[in-house]
Design a protein around this motif. Sequence first.
Motif, PDB file in Angstrom:
ATOM      1  N   LEU A 239      -8.047  -5.181  -3.036  1.00 61.15           N
ATOM      2  CA  LEU A 239      -7.372  -3.869  -3.030  1.00 61.15           C
ATOM      3  C   LEU A 239      -8.044  -2.969  -4.059  1.00 61.15           C
ATOM      4  CD1 LEU A 239      -4.740  -2.226  -2.146  1.00 61.15           C
ATOM      5  CD2 LEU A 239      -3.655  -3.212  -4.172  1.00 61.15           C
ATOM      6  N   HIS A 240      -8.354  -1.746  -3.650  1.00 62.03           N
ATOM      7  CA  HIS A 240      -8.888  -0.762  -4.603  1.00 62.03           C
ATOM      8  C   HIS A 240      -7.883   0.376  -4.759  1.00 62.03           C
ATOM      9  CE1 HIS A 240     -12.568  -2.874  -3.299  1.00 62.03           C
ATOM     10  NE2 HIS A 240     -12.927  -2.683  -4.548  1.00 62.03           N
ATOM     11  N   VAL A 241      -7.538   0.643  -5.999  1.00 61.65           N
ATOM     12  CA  VAL A 241      -6.525   1.657  -6.284  1.00 61.65           C
ATOM     13  C   VAL A 241      -7.081   2.667  -7.281  1.00 61.65           C
ATOM     14  CG1 VAL A 241      -4.146   2.063  -7.061  1.00 61.65           C
ATOM     15  CG2 VAL A 241      -4.759  -0.157  -6.066  1.00 61.65           C
TER      16      VAL A 241
ATOM     17  N   CYS B 217      -6.412   5.399 -10.053  1.00 61.53           N
ATOM     18  CA  CYS B 217      -5.294   5.562 -10.985  1.00 61.53           C
ATOM     19  C   CYS B 217      -5.437   6.884 -11.733  1.00 61.53           C
ATOM     20  CB  CYS B 217      -5.273   4.415 -11.993  1.00 61.53           C
ATOM     21  SG  CYS B 217      -5.310   2.798 -11.203  1.00 61.53           S
TER      22      CYS B 217
ATOM     23  N   THR C 235      -4.291   4.196  -2.957  1.00 64.28           N
ATOM     24  CA  THR C 235      -5.198   3.107  -2.568  1.00 64.28           C
ATOM     25  C   THR C 235      -6.380   3.702  -1.805  1.00 64.28           C
ATOM     26  OG1 THR C 235      -4.070   2.733  -0.472  1.00 64.28           O
ATOM     27  CG2 THR C 235      -3.259   1.498  -2.369  1.00 64.28           C
ATOM     28  N   THR C 236      -7.566   3.165  -2.055  1.00 65.91           N
ATOM     29  CA  THR C 236      -8.748   3.655  -1.326  1.00 65.91           C
ATOM     30  C   THR C 236      -9.273   2.627  -0.330  1.00 65.91           C
ATOM     31  OG1 THR C 236     -10.255   2.891  -3.040  1.00 65.91           O
ATOM     32  CG2 THR C 236      -9.440   5.135  -3.257  1.00 65.91           C
ATOM     33  N   SER C 237      -8.950   1.353  -0.516  1.00 62.82           N
ATOM     34  CA  SER C 237      -9.317   0.339   0.477  1.00 62.82           C
ATOM     35  C   SER C 237      -8.510  -0.930   0.243  1.00 62.82           C
ATOM     36  CB  SER C 237     -10.814   0.025   0.431  1.00 62.82           C
ATOM     37  OG  SER C 237     -11.144  -0.627  -0.766  1.00 62.82           O
ATOM     38  N   SER C 238      -8.363  -1.722   1.281  1.00 60.47           N
ATOM     39  CA  SER C 238      -7.602  -2.964   1.159  1.00 60.47           C
ATOM     40  C   SER C 238      -7.973  -3.932   2.269  1.00 60.47           C
ATOM     41  CB  SER C 238      -6.095  -2.678   1.258  1.00 60.47           C
ATOM     42  OG  SER C 238      -5.786  -2.158   2.538  1.00 60.47           O
TER      43      SER C 238
ATOM     44  N   VAL D 168       0.842  -1.205   0.000  1.00 62.25           N
ATOM     45  CA  VAL D 168       0.000   0.000   0.000  1.00 62.25           C
ATOM     46  C   VAL D 168       0.881   1.260   0.000  1.00 62.25           C
ATOM     47  CG1 VAL D 168      -1.542   1.344   1.513  1.00 62.25           C
ATOM     48  CG2 VAL D 168      -2.095  -1.039   0.973  1.00 62.25           C
TER      49      VAL D 168
ATOM     50  N   LEU E  71       2.476   1.789  -3.445  1.00 58.20           N
ATOM     51  CA  LEU E  71       1.548   2.390  -4.418  1.00 58.20           C
ATOM     52  C   LEU E  71       1.308   3.872  -4.111  1.00 58.20           C
ATOM     53  CD1 LEU E  71      -0.976  -0.554  -4.785  1.00 58.20           C
ATOM     54  CD2 LEU E  71       0.260   0.515  -6.678  1.00 58.20           C
ATOM     55  N   ASN E  72       1.128   4.183  -2.839  1.00 59.64           N
ATOM     56  CA  ASN E  72       0.811   5.573  -2.474  1.00 59.64           C
ATOM     57  C   ASN E  72       1.992   6.531  -2.679  1.00 59.64           C
ATOM     58  OD1 ASN E  72      -1.895   5.198  -1.888  1.00 59.64           O
ATOM     59  ND2 ASN E  72      -1.452   4.501   0.200  1.00 59.64           N
TER      60      ASN E  72
END
Lengths: 258, 258
Positions: free
Chosen positions: B105-107, B109, B45-48, B34, B37-38
């Motif tokens: 995982l929600h990312v 983009c 990321t918005t949730s995981s 996470v 990615l950030n």
Amino acid sequence: MDRSAEFRKWKAQCLSKADLSRKGSVDEDVVELVQFLNMRDQFFTTSSCAGRILLLDGGINGFEVQKQNCCWLLVTHKLCVKDDVIVALKKANGDATLKFEPFVLHVQCRQLQDAQILHSVAIDAGFRNSGITVGKRGKTMLAVRSTHGLEVPLSHKGKLMVTEEYIDFLLNVANQKMEENKKRIERFYNCLQHALERETMTNLHPKIKEKNNSSYTHKKKNPEKACAQCITKENDKELENDDDDDLGINVTIFPEDY
Amino acid sequence: MDRSAEFRKWKAQCLSKADLSRKGSVDEDVVELVQFLNMRDQFFTTSSCAGRILLLDGGINGFEVQKQNCCWLLVTHKLCVKDDVIVALKKANGDATLKFEPFVLHVQCRQLQDAQILHSVAIDAGFRNSGITVGKRGKTMLAVRSTHGLEVPLSHKGKLMVTEEYIDFLLNVANQKMEENKKRIERFYNCLQHALERETMTNLHPKIKEKNNSSYTHKKKNPEKACAQCITKENDKELENDDDDDLGINVTIFPEDY
């Protein structure tokens, strides 16, 4: 070749090929939906399953079931009764698993905007695991997927691990999921017809575009707003039930509707 | 505001907000991923959820479990032992269900191309139900999802429907899935690092773009080709196991790799 011509070529190629599924034909419950999509210039379906109850006999060493190579002891797209499962289980000599697999549909779309409309309809109808794939050469696919499954190990090395009473109970759950799945397919088909009608209207009368734009935007937790004409109150309640990005996972709220 | 500036605004807003999950923090097994990615300009990321074993006590009338409102009898992101489940089951008075939920995982983009790279990596790492969402205003999300679940009803109206021996067997299966899930997260993280490195190289040396373009195209059934550096032979075998668009569903082969 321009994009539209290329898409038409793909569509013609794809629809002229043989159906390579074990069953060899489109499932009864989705024939009309599949035909509806294939009649539209902007879509064609590449695979589908209306939903099914499966009994698979897998490896005995804890390895996951290999669907293509393992033994399919039972498969039905209808409601399932205990005796059929009991009989089929007698043939198991590995780790048998009962699965309910909900409706799945893959649709190739002419352009991203077409996939967005379809995606929004799918989410609104309760298929929350749906998503778009965009390939290197621009091929755009929409997969309609549900969160609504069931996967239950029943036997180990050929030995049944549960009672007949449990199998009866389990099939009751599986059959309920099958019924709910059927409702969702109908809801998806209804929503789709409305959304594409609105789209056609918007294209014919661009001035009302602004007003109708919301038709393919889903608001989180508010399905009735996005697709008021085809979702009943009863369905709304059910829609809330298989929420996979609920507050149980680490979540930061989206800044706005995305 | 241009697209990049808008994306930066969304990212800043999102990352500054409180974590609203029940747990209130990112799961240990995905913290590094996470953060990785950030740290990148093109993602946040918005949730995981790293993956978990859950015991839920649901409604007694055959209604599906409502995750947000129902009673969570047990939740663990680690391996699970029988006694914990037995103790938790004593508190069940509805229909208790044991679930294994894999990594999700929600990312968000910056642009579609970024989501495509991430999507391809996810598919190659075995997360075959991953997909892209594109909102009306262009918000582009990638959801990383697996096909690799388990959902087993255990009790009905508070009455246990299975034996302790079965629960032991079931937890063995669930724990194996948890281990496999962990391997896939590692594989995803490795593949991601390689793919983004290649992408950076390609941007620095556009002449090799043609050659490297295949890095974010997955070939069906050929994961080792797309991500040779981070998939072992052993993993390849496992990758083939949870094929959700196998020949069991009505399928027409895609004209070419899409």
